[in-house]
Design a protein around this motif. Structure first.
Motif, short mmCIF file in Angstrom:
data_model
loop_
_atom_site.label_atom_id
_atom_site.label_comp_id
_atom_site.label_asym_id
_atom_site.label_seq_id
_atom_site.Cartn_x
_atom_site.Cartn_y
_atom_site.Cartn_z
N ALA A 40 -7.43 -16.27 -7.04
CA ALA A 40 -7.22 -14.93 -7.60
C ALA A 40 -7.63 -13.85 -6.61
CB ALA A 40 -8.01 -14.79 -8.90
N SER A 41 -8.77 -14.05 -5.95
CA SER A 41 -9.27 -13.05 -5.01
C SER A 41 -8.38 -12.95 -3.77
CB SER A 41 -10.70 -13.42 -4.59
OG SER A 41 -11.21 -12.49 -3.66
N MET A 42 -8.04 -14.10 -3.18
CA MET A 42 -7.22 -14.10 -1.97
C MET A 42 -5.80 -13.64 -2.27
SD MET A 42 -9.24 -15.12 0.52
CE MET A 42 -8.26 -15.85 1.84
N GLY A 43 -5.23 -14.13 -3.38
CA GLY A 43 -3.86 -13.77 -3.73
C GLY A 43 -3.70 -12.30 -4.04
N THR A 44 -4.66 -11.73 -4.77
CA THR A 44 -4.60 -10.31 -5.08
C THR A 44 -4.67 -9.47 -3.81
OG1 THR A 44 -5.60 -10.65 -7.25
CG2 THR A 44 -5.73 -8.43 -6.33
N ALA A 45 -5.53 -9.88 -2.87
CA ALA A 45 -5.65 -9.16 -1.60
C ALA A 45 -4.34 -9.21 -0.82
CB ALA A 45 -6.78 -9.77 -0.77
N TYR A 46 -3.68 -10.37 -0.82
CA TYR A 46 -2.40 -10.51 -0.10
C TYR A 46 -1.33 -9.62 -0.72
CZ TYR A 46 0.77 -13.17 2.96
OH TYR A 46 1.63 -13.55 3.95
#
Length: 266
Positions: free
Chosen positions: A166-172
């Motif tokens: 969730a954290s990495m995907g949202t940042a991308y």
């Protein structure tokens, strides 16, 4: 002075002016391999809603790629009775798939950095490079939760943990959608909604048996974060069936869960 309408009002007004053939034209995609003006006129008389950019991988210069995109877009707008431009989509998991574009590690490799800020910077580069050649949709990030190493596409994911994904995907997503080029901003297309990597036997596109609570708390979590926090613009349904129902034909999943329950409006 002419009234300036918001995009939603303009879209509703445009839909009211379109006949059924024009509307159906917006639901089809065109895959130029290679581009043929005669084929486009014959097979897509009302234009097309989407154009795949995969053929751009074989082109040698950025100038050739940009000219190719502009030529197809001009023809599609000419065929469309209301001159509607197509959305050009391009893979973008590790960078856009053209020569001279920047390349990055796969999702599972970038997840090992535990660095969402770096992931946003990577997404920013990908989004800008896509927009620069006319692609307004980037088919990334992969927000699937992968807990079965038999599944052949595990490397595309951020791994097994829904919080990290969730954290990495949202940042991308935020990086891709942050800034455009010459008025064109790329939209991220998160995939593959939903439960794709939990298929029976780790088999691509096989049925996924996922209980109600697990589906929402684990497999939907990265998508929910990207929607609520990242302003995610587009979602790609998965190829599988979920609890016996094909996802791409499921009103319960794509409308009930995704739109009504999770609040997706893209």
């Amino acid at each position: 002075m002419k009234e300036i309408k918001d995009p939603e009002s303009r879209a509703i007004e445009l839909l009211s002016q379109m006949n059924i053939e024009e509307k159906m034209g917006q639901l089809v995609g065109y895959y130029p391999k290679p581009y043929s003006e005669e084929e486009l006129e014959r097979e897509y008389p009302h234009g097309a809603g989407q154009v795949a950019c995969f053929a751009m991988r074989e082109m040698k210069t950025l100038e050739e790629i940009a000219t190719h995109q502009r030529m197809i877009q001009d023809k599609i707008m000419e065929l469309s009775e209301h001159h509607i431009p197509a959305i050009f989509h391009m893979e973008g998991l590790c960078g856009i798939l053209i020569r001279e574009a920047d390349g990055f590690p796969s999702g599972i490799g970038r997840a090992a950095s535990w660095d969402p800020e770096l992931e946003k910077r990577i997404g920013f580069v990908v989004g800008r490079e896509a927009a620069a050649v006319g692609a307004s949709m980037v088919l990334a990030p992969v927000l699937d939760i992968s807990r079965d190493s038999r599944f052949g596409r595990q490397g595309e994911t951020y791994g097994e943990d829904p919080v990290l994904a969730a954290s990495m995907g949202t940042a991308y997503v935020e990086g891709i959608q942050e800034k455009g080029v010459n008025g064109l901003r790329a939209a991220a297309a998160a995939k593959h909604f939903l439960g794709y990597h939990n298929s029976q036997g780790g088999i691509h596109a096989a049925n996924c048996d996922i209980p109600y609570r697990l589906l929402r708390e684990v497999y939907a979590k990265p998508f929910q974060a990207a929607i609520r926090k990242g302003g995610l613009k587009t979602v790609m349904p998965c190829y599988s069936s979920l609890n016996g129902e094909p996802v791409s034909a499921s009103r319960e999943i794509l409308t009930g869960l995704l739109r009504e329950e999770m609040g997706f409006d893209g």
